[in-house]
Design a protein around this motif. Structure first.
Motif, mmCIF file in Angstrom:
data_model
loop_
_atom_site.group_PDB
_atom_site.id
_atom_site.type_symbol
_atom_site.label_atom_id
_atom_site.label_comp_id
_atom_site.label_asym_id
_atom_site.label_seq_id
_atom_site.Cartn_x
_atom_site.Cartn_y
_atom_site.Cartn_z
ATOM 1 N N LEU A 1 9.936 30.013 37.036
ATOM 2 C CA LEU A 1 9.310 29.089 36.098
ATOM 3 C C LEU A 1 7.795 29.121 36.182
ATOM 4 C CD1 LEU A 1 11.501 25.858 36.138
ATOM 5 C CD2 LEU A 1 11.081 27.418 34.235
ATOM 6 N N SER A 2 7.274 29.103 37.394
ATOM 7 C CA SER A 2 5.813 29.053 37.528
ATOM 8 C C SER A 2 5.156 30.366 37.134
ATOM 9 C CB SER A 2 5.405 28.656 38.940
ATOM 10 O OG SER A 2 5.782 29.645 39.870
ATOM 11 N N SER A 3 5.831 31.483 37.355
ATOM 12 C CA SER A 3 5.247 32.785 37.022
ATOM 13 C C SER A 3 5.618 33.261 35.624
ATOM 14 C CB SER A 3 5.716 33.839 38.029
ATOM 15 O OG SER A 3 7.116 34.074 37.870
ATOM 16 N N ARG A 4 6.683 32.660 35.060
ATOM 17 C CA ARG A 4 7.245 33.106 33.780
ATOM 18 C C ARG A 4 7.711 34.561 33.859
ATOM 19 N NH1 ARG A 4 9.274 29.497 30.969
ATOM 20 N NH2 ARG A 4 9.005 30.627 29.057
ATOM 21 N N ILE A 5 8.201 34.933 35.046
ATOM 22 C CA ILE A 5 8.768 36.268 35.271
ATOM 23 C C ILE A 5 10.224 36.072 35.667
ATOM 24 C CG2 ILE A 5 8.700 38.369 36.665
ATOM 25 C CD1 ILE A 5 5.697 37.794 37.095
ATOM 26 N N GLY A 6 11.131 36.701 34.954
ATOM 27 C CA GLY A 6 12.545 36.578 35.234
ATOM 28 C C GLY A 6 12.965 37.355 36.471
ATOM 29 N N ALA A 7 14.251 37.301 36.765
ATOM 30 C CA ALA A 7 14.784 38.002 37.933
ATOM 31 C C ALA A 7 16.271 38.242 37.759
ATOM 32 C CB ALA A 7 14.536 37.191 39.198
ATOM 33 N N MET B 1 26.045 35.548 34.927
ATOM 34 C CA MET B 1 25.367 34.294 34.628
ATOM 35 C C MET B 1 23.915 34.594 34.272
ATOM 36 S SD MET B 1 26.883 31.702 37.476
ATOM 37 C CE MET B 1 26.848 32.857 38.848
ATOM 38 N N THR B 2 23.591 34.546 32.980
ATOM 39 C CA THR B 2 22.248 34.836 32.513
ATOM 40 C C THR B 2 21.750 33.672 31.673
ATOM 41 O OG1 THR B 2 22.646 37.210 32.482
ATOM 42 C CG2 THR B 2 20.829 36.422 31.142
ATOM 43 N N ILE B 3 20.491 33.274 31.910
ATOM 44 C CA ILE B 3 19.870 32.205 31.138
ATOM 45 C C ILE B 3 18.414 32.583 30.894
ATOM 46 C CG2 ILE B 3 19.294 30.864 33.196
ATOM 47 C CD1 ILE B 3 19.840 28.327 31.443
ATOM 48 N N SER B 4 17.927 32.264 29.721
ATOM 49 C CA SER B 4 16.533 32.586 29.403
ATOM 50 C C SER B 4 15.599 31.646 30.151
ATOM 51 C CB SER B 4 16.284 32.488 27.899
ATOM 52 O OG SER B 4 16.254 31.134 27.495
ATOM 53 N N LEU B 5 14.417 32.149 30.475
ATOM 54 C CA LEU B 5 13.422 31.297 31.118
ATOM 55 C C LEU B 5 13.011 30.157 30.195
ATOM 56 C CD1 LEU B 5 11.097 33.813 32.995
ATOM 57 C CD2 LEU B 5 12.808 32.281 33.960
ATOM 58 N N ASP B 6 13.030 30.387 28.889
ATOM 59 C CA ASP B 6 12.710 29.316 27.946
ATOM 60 C C ASP B 6 13.711 28.173 28.077
ATOM 61 O OD1 ASP B 6 10.502 30.670 26.942
ATOM 62 O OD2 ASP B 6 11.614 31.521 25.239
ATOM 63 N N SER B 7 14.990 28.483 28.230
ATOM 64 C CA SER B 7 16.013 27.448 28.391
ATOM 65 C C SER B 7 15.850 26.706 29.714
ATOM 66 C CB SER B 7 17.416 28.059 28.330
ATOM 67 O OG SER B 7 17.679 28.567 27.052
ATOM 68 N N VAL B 8 15.519 27.448 30.770
ATOM 69 C CA VAL B 8 15.293 26.819 32.071
ATOM 70 C C VAL B 8 14.088 25.881 31.995
ATOM 71 C CG1 VAL B 8 14.724 27.217 34.500
ATOM 72 C CG2 VAL B 8 16.353 28.711 33.347
ATOM 73 N N ALA B 9 13.006 26.344 31.385
ATOM 74 C CA ALA B 9 11.801 25.522 31.260
ATOM 75 C C ALA B 9 12.078 24.272 30.435
ATOM 76 C CB ALA B 9 10.669 26.340 30.633
ATOM 77 N N GLU B 10 12.808 24.421 29.347
ATOM 78 C CA GLU B 10 13.148 23.272 28.496
ATOM 79 C C GLU B 10 13.958 22.234 29.269
ATOM 80 O OE1 GLU B 10 16.064 22.633 24.725
ATOM 81 O OE2 GLU B 10 14.604 24.261 24.561
ATOM 82 N N ALA B 11 14.947 22.689 30.026
ATOM 83 C CA ALA B 11 15.760 21.763 30.825
ATOM 84 C C ALA B 11 14.928 21.104 31.921
ATOM 85 C CB ALA B 11 16.947 22.510 31.438
ATOM 86 N N HIS B 12 14.085 21.878 32.562
ATOM 87 C CA HIS B 12 13.255 21.364 33.655
ATOM 88 C C HIS B 12 12.228 20.351 33.148
ATOM 89 C CE1 HIS B 12 11.023 21.372 37.411
ATOM 90 N NE2 HIS B 12 9.920 21.632 36.725
ATOM 91 N N GLU B 13 11.522 20.707 32.095
ATOM 92 C CA GLU B 13 10.457 19.854 31.589
ATOM 93 C C GLU B 13 10.989 18.667 30.786
ATOM 94 O OE1 GLU B 13 8.157 22.768 29.488
ATOM 95 O OE2 GLU B 13 7.576 23.763 31.355
ATOM 96 N N THR C 1 12.567 38.258 30.943
ATOM 97 C CA THR C 1 12.436 36.857 30.517
ATOM 98 C C THR C 1 13.695 36.041 30.759
ATOM 99 O OG1 THR C 1 13.119 37.427 28.275
ATOM 100 C CG2 THR C 1 10.739 37.449 28.744
ATOM 101 N N THR C 2 14.589 36.569 31.605
ATOM 102 C CA THR C 2 15.821 35.846 31.900
ATOM 103 C C THR C 2 16.052 35.787 33.406
ATOM 104 O OG1 THR C 2 17.190 37.846 31.796
ATOM 105 C CG2 THR C 2 16.942 36.582 29.750
#
Length: 91
Positions: A4-10, A70-82, A62-63
Motif C-alpha cells: 500500500l505505501s509503495s503502490r507496488i504489488g507482489a 487469491m489476487t486483489i488489486s492494490l486499488d481495491s486494497v487501498a479503498e478498503a483500507h482508507e 498492481t496486484t
C-alpha cells in the motif's frame, strides 16, 4: 502495508505448514519482511548468522497475489483500507 505505501504489488507463496490467517496476519518480534534486489545474498548472510530466512515471493505490478489464486488489486486494497473507518462511523 508495504504494498500500500509503495503502490507496488507482489506475488507471495504462503508457508503451507501454518494456517493461512496465521501466516498472513501473525505478528511477533521474530518475523520481518525485507524487500531487496539481492534475495540470495540476504538469505545466504542470514543463514550464515544462524538466522532462519526464506524468500516469500516477488514484487511488481498492481496486484497482490497469495498462493495460486487469491489476487486483489492494490486499488481495491487501498479503498478498503482508507474507507474502513469512515464506513464504520457512517460517514
Amino acid at each position: 502495508e508495504m504494498a500500500l505505501s509503495s503502490r507496488i504489488g507482489a506475488t507471495v507463496a504462503p508457508n503451507t505448514s501454518l494456517p493461512l490467517h496465521a501466516w498472513a496476519f501473525g505478528e511477533d518480534q521474530a518475523r520481518y519482511v525485507v524487500a531487496t534486489n539481492a534475495p540470495d545474498t540476504v538469505i545466504e548472510r542470514l543463514t550464515a548468522a544462524d538466522i532462519p530466512a526464506t524468500s516469500l515471493g516477488k514484487t511488481g505490478g498492481t496486484t497482490l497475489t497469495v498462493g495460486s489464486g487469491m489476487t486483489i488489486s492494490l486499488d481495491s486494497v487501498a479503498e478498503a483500507h482508507e474507507g474502513f473507518f469512515p464506513t464504520l462511523m457512517g460517514e
